[in-house]
Design an enzyme around this catalytic site. Structure first.
Site, PDB file in Angstrom:
ATOM      1  N   LYS A 111       0.818  -1.172   0.067  1.00 39.52           N
ATOM      2  CA  LYS A 111      -0.008  -0.021   0.097  1.00 39.52           C
ATOM      3  C   LYS A 111       0.871   1.234   0.003  1.00 39.52           C
ATOM      4  CE  LYS A 111      -4.532   1.066   0.068  1.00 39.52           C
ATOM      5  NZ  LYS A 111      -5.681   0.241  -0.340  1.00 39.52           N
ATOM      6  N   GLY A 225     -22.505   4.606  -5.091  1.00 38.20           N
ATOM      7  CA  GLY A 225     -21.451   5.097  -5.853  1.00 38.20           C
ATOM      8  C   GLY A 225     -20.898   3.791  -6.770  1.00 38.20           C
ATOM      9  N   ASN A 226     -19.725   3.579  -6.912  1.00 36.18           N
ATOM     10  CA  ASN A 226     -19.150   2.777  -7.745  1.00 36.18           C
ATOM     11  C   ASN A 226     -19.411   1.311  -7.135  1.00 36.18           C
ATOM     12  OD1 ASN A 226     -16.968   0.811  -8.338  1.00 36.18           O
ATOM     13  ND2 ASN A 226     -16.193   2.255  -9.771  1.00 36.18           N
TER      14      ASN A 226
HETATM   15  P1  NAD Z   1     -17.785   6.243  -4.151  1.00 35.51           P
HETATM   16  O1  NAD Z   1     -17.128   7.331  -4.001  1.00 35.51           O
HETATM   17  O2  NAD Z   1     -17.973   5.758  -5.773  1.00 35.51           O
HETATM   18  O3  NAD Z   1     -19.257   6.061  -3.556  1.00 35.51           O
HETATM   19  C1  NAD Z   1     -19.631   6.230  -2.297  1.00 35.51           C
HETATM   20  C2  NAD Z   1     -21.012   6.337  -1.962  1.00 35.51           C
HETATM   21  O4  NAD Z   1     -21.225   6.466  -0.773  1.00 35.51           O
HETATM   22  C3  NAD Z   1     -21.736   7.652  -2.860  1.00 35.51           C
HETATM   23  O5  NAD Z   1     -22.627   7.041  -3.282  1.00 35.51           O
HETATM   24  C4  NAD Z   1     -21.905   8.488  -1.625  1.00 35.51           C
HETATM   25  O6  NAD Z   1     -22.870   9.396  -1.796  1.00 35.51           O
HETATM   26  C5  NAD Z   1     -22.057   7.424  -0.715  1.00 35.51           C
HETATM   27  N1  NAD Z   1     -22.222   8.066   0.857  1.00 35.51           N
HETATM   28  C6  NAD Z   1     -21.303   8.713   1.459  1.00 35.51           C
HETATM   29  N2  NAD Z   1     -21.404   8.989   2.656  1.00 35.51           N
HETATM   30  C7  NAD Z   1     -22.525   8.483   3.055  1.00 35.51           C
HETATM   31  C8  NAD Z   1     -23.266   8.039   4.034  1.00 35.51           C
HETATM   32  N3  NAD Z   1     -22.966   8.527   5.318  1.00 35.51           N
HETATM   33  N4  NAD Z   1     -24.390   7.372   3.977  1.00 35.51           N
HETATM   34  C9  NAD Z   1     -24.580   6.892   2.841  1.00 35.51           C
HETATM   35  N5  NAD Z   1     -24.056   7.029   1.785  1.00 35.51           N
HETATM   36  C10 NAD Z   1     -22.950   7.869   1.926  1.00 35.51           C
HETATM   37  O7  NAD Z   1     -17.001   5.091  -3.607  1.00 35.51           O
HETATM   38  P2  NAD Z   1     -16.875   3.313  -3.992  1.00 35.51           P
HETATM   39  O8  NAD Z   1     -15.560   3.058  -4.854  1.00 35.51           O
HETATM   40  O9  NAD Z   1     -18.244   2.869  -4.331  1.00 35.51           O
HETATM   41  O10 NAD Z   1     -16.452   2.749  -2.481  1.00 35.51           O
HETATM   42  C11 NAD Z   1     -17.363   2.536  -1.561  1.00 35.51           C
HETATM   43  C12 NAD Z   1     -16.784   1.567  -0.529  1.00 35.51           C
HETATM   44  O11 NAD Z   1     -16.446   0.266  -1.325  1.00 35.51           O
HETATM   45  C13 NAD Z   1     -15.743   2.268   0.379  1.00 35.51           C
HETATM   46  O12 NAD Z   1     -15.746   1.770   1.655  1.00 35.51           O
HETATM   47  C14 NAD Z   1     -14.408   1.520  -0.628  1.00 35.51           C
HETATM   48  O13 NAD Z   1     -13.250   1.436   0.149  1.00 35.51           O
HETATM   49  C15 NAD Z   1     -15.151   0.141  -0.807  1.00 35.51           C
HETATM   50  N6  NAD Z   1     -14.539  -0.584  -1.893  1.00 35.51           N
HETATM   51  C16 NAD Z   1     -14.229   0.004  -3.033  1.00 35.51           C
HETATM   52  C17 NAD Z   1     -13.658  -0.561  -4.267  1.00 35.51           C
HETATM   53  C18 NAD Z   1     -13.983  -0.224  -5.493  1.00 35.51           C
HETATM   54  O14 NAD Z   1     -13.284  -0.818  -6.641  1.00 35.51           O
HETATM   55  N7  NAD Z   1     -14.404   1.141  -6.003  1.00 35.51           N
HETATM   56  C19 NAD Z   1     -12.986  -1.724  -3.945  1.00 35.51           C
HETATM   57  C20 NAD Z   1     -12.928  -2.109  -2.699  1.00 35.51           C
HETATM   58  C21 NAD Z   1     -13.613  -1.674  -1.712  1.00 35.51           C
END
Ligand code: NAD
Length: 421
Positions: A111, A225-226
């Site tokens: 990391k 989100g994603n």
């Molecule tokens: P992102 O920024 O695309 O989406 C995050 C979403 O959460 C957004 O819709 C945001 O509005 C919402 N959000 C923020 N605060 C909030 C709250 N208090 N209550 C409800 N919703 C809220 O991020 P992402 O990439 O989707 O990541 C989300 C989680 O998944 C994180 O914990 C990240 O570490 C984990 N993750 C993502 C990936 C990836 O490939 N994208 C991989 C492993 C883990």
């Protein structure tokens, strides 16, 4: 209890060390196993000078942690954030070791991070910082040594700059240096959907195991989100009824089911899921305790707590987010018979397709999106089965089982390599 919670949730290095110790003890491994795993094998701190747009030169501090490479080159994202701390970088590299091992990847855990606020930097400053960081860590990274990727506030463009800078240093194209690149420069198809897709594979397996018919199941997804929006879309494709979703502004609930594609369009146009026609607005807290079969936290850490966990009614929790459940909440959910698919398993689709990207770069032979998705589903399914078998055989939680499966594989590799004597 509150003190314990604060201590546990703010000290990731202590949490991950505790997890690894617990797994080593449950597996009855010799003490040397824990000694080797309790800290990174290599940790580098670098200073990066950047000429800012106002003409001054500013020094930024960066880190790269390589926890354990018994299984192969280390792998893990690079975070650009003002709160980056060396202990956090260490801890995240240790979780990457567990995740890569659990998925059966030939990779160890790494990391990186740079203390900066990208939201306050121009694109040119960000590019100079990205190039400076990769130059500073160049001696210890590379396709056969350590392969970075995006993390918080870093993206495919930043990966492309870093790959380009490293390629210049080497005097040849080195696409396999880093993953999460744009498709035009060696990125993999299917990467952006991988985390949500992998999560749904594990949730579907869990449903099968507990006799829950997915086509009759209801689902709530926190975070759109994603990870969350893809998980919602794909679980709906499998016939489940997504009745609630939320974002940072709040949530929506429609007991008859939401048209996920229409919610996506609505969010794209208005910036939020709120105001979606025909749905009742709810708070994020209420979403977690709705009467649904499946709950997918896909937003932030520490959402399921000792306070709300007793009211969770879902039978399956699929942790798309990292660390959404506090240790206390975990114990409560377990006592109440909720099957929690831990984050290291449920959200490992992202690193799995990153691995595929690296493989494609090394071979210079690119797969179709269908091939990527099929291989992802196979690997996630196998990892789920390994964890579920350990959970049943040893009577431990899915989270403990995941840690045990992961640590055992790293231990076996270290033993085979003669590191333990
Ligand atoms: P992102 O920024 O695309 O989406 C995050 C979403 O959460 C957004 O819709 C945001 O509005 C919402 N959000 C923020 N605060 C909030 C709250 N208090 N209550 C409800 N919703 C809220 O991020 P992402 O990439 O989707 O990541 C989300 C989680 O998944 C994180 O914990 C990240 O570490 C984990 N993750 C993502 C990936 C990836 O490939 N994208 C991989 C492993 C883990």
């Amino acid at each position: 209890m509150a003190d314990v919670l604060v201590k546990e949730t703010t000290n990731p290095y202590e949490i991950v060390k505790g997890q690894i110790r617990h797994a080593c003890e449950a597996l009855e491994l010799p003490e040397i196993a824990y000694e080797l795993l309790k800290a990174p094998k290599r940790f580098l701190e670098v200073q990066i000078p950047v000429r800012m747009d106002d003409g001054t030169v500013r020094l930024f501090t960066g880190y790269r942690s390589q926890h354990n490479d018994a299984l192969g080159p280390t792998k893990g994202g690079i975070r650009f954030h003002p709160a980056v701390h060396p202990d956090e970088v260490r801890a995240l590299s240790m979780w990457m070791t567990l995740k890569c091992s659990l998925l059966g990847l030939p990779l160890g855990g790494g990391k990186g991070g740079v203390v900066c606020n990208p939201k306050e930097m121009s694109e040119r400053e960000l590019e100079e910082l990205s190039r400076g960081y990769i130059r500073a860590i160049a001696p210890i990274v590379g396709p056969e040594k350590d392969v970075p990727a995006p993390d918080v506030y870093t993206n495919p463009q930043i990966m492309a700059w870093m790959m380009d800078e490293y390629s210049r240093l080497e005097g040849r194209n080195v696409f396999g240096l880093i993953t999460g690149k744009p498709v035009e420069v060696g990125g993999s198809l299917g990467r952006s959907e991988a985390t949500g897709r992998g999560c749904v594979v594990t949730v579907a397996r869990a449903a099968e195991r507990i006799g829950l018919d997915l086509t009759r199941a209801t689902v709530a997804v926190q975070g759109f989100g994603n990870a969350g929006s893809v998980a919602a879309r794909l679980i709906a494709e499998r016939g489940a009824r997504v009745v609630a979703v939320s974002d940072s502004k709040g949530g929506i609930h429609a007991p008859g089911g939401l048209d996920v594609d229409a919610v996506l369009r609505h969010k794209r146009e208005s910036g939020t899921v709120l105001g979606f026609p025909g749905a009742r607005e709810i708070g994020n807290e209420e979403l977690l305790t709705l009467d649904v079969d499946i709950l997918i936290p896909a937003a932030l850490e520490n959402q399921l707590t000792a306070e709300n966990a007793p009211r969770v009614r879902a039978r399956i929790v699929g942790e798309a987010a990292n660390g959404p459940t506090t240790p206390e909440a975990d114990a409560i959910l377990r006592r109440n018979g909720v099957l929690v698919i831990p984050d290291v398993l449920a959200n490992a689709g992202g690193v799995t397709v990153s691995y595929f990207e690296w493989v494609q770069n090394l071979y210079n032979f690119y797969w179709t999106e269908g091939e990527v998705n099929q291989r992802l589903e196979e690997m996630m399914g196998r990892a789920f089965d390994r964890v579920y078998a350990m959970h049943r055989e040893r009577g431990v939680s899915m989270r403990e089982a995941a840690d045990m499966v992961a640590v055992q594989r790293v231990y076996d590799a270290m033993k085979a390599r003669g590191w333990l004597h």
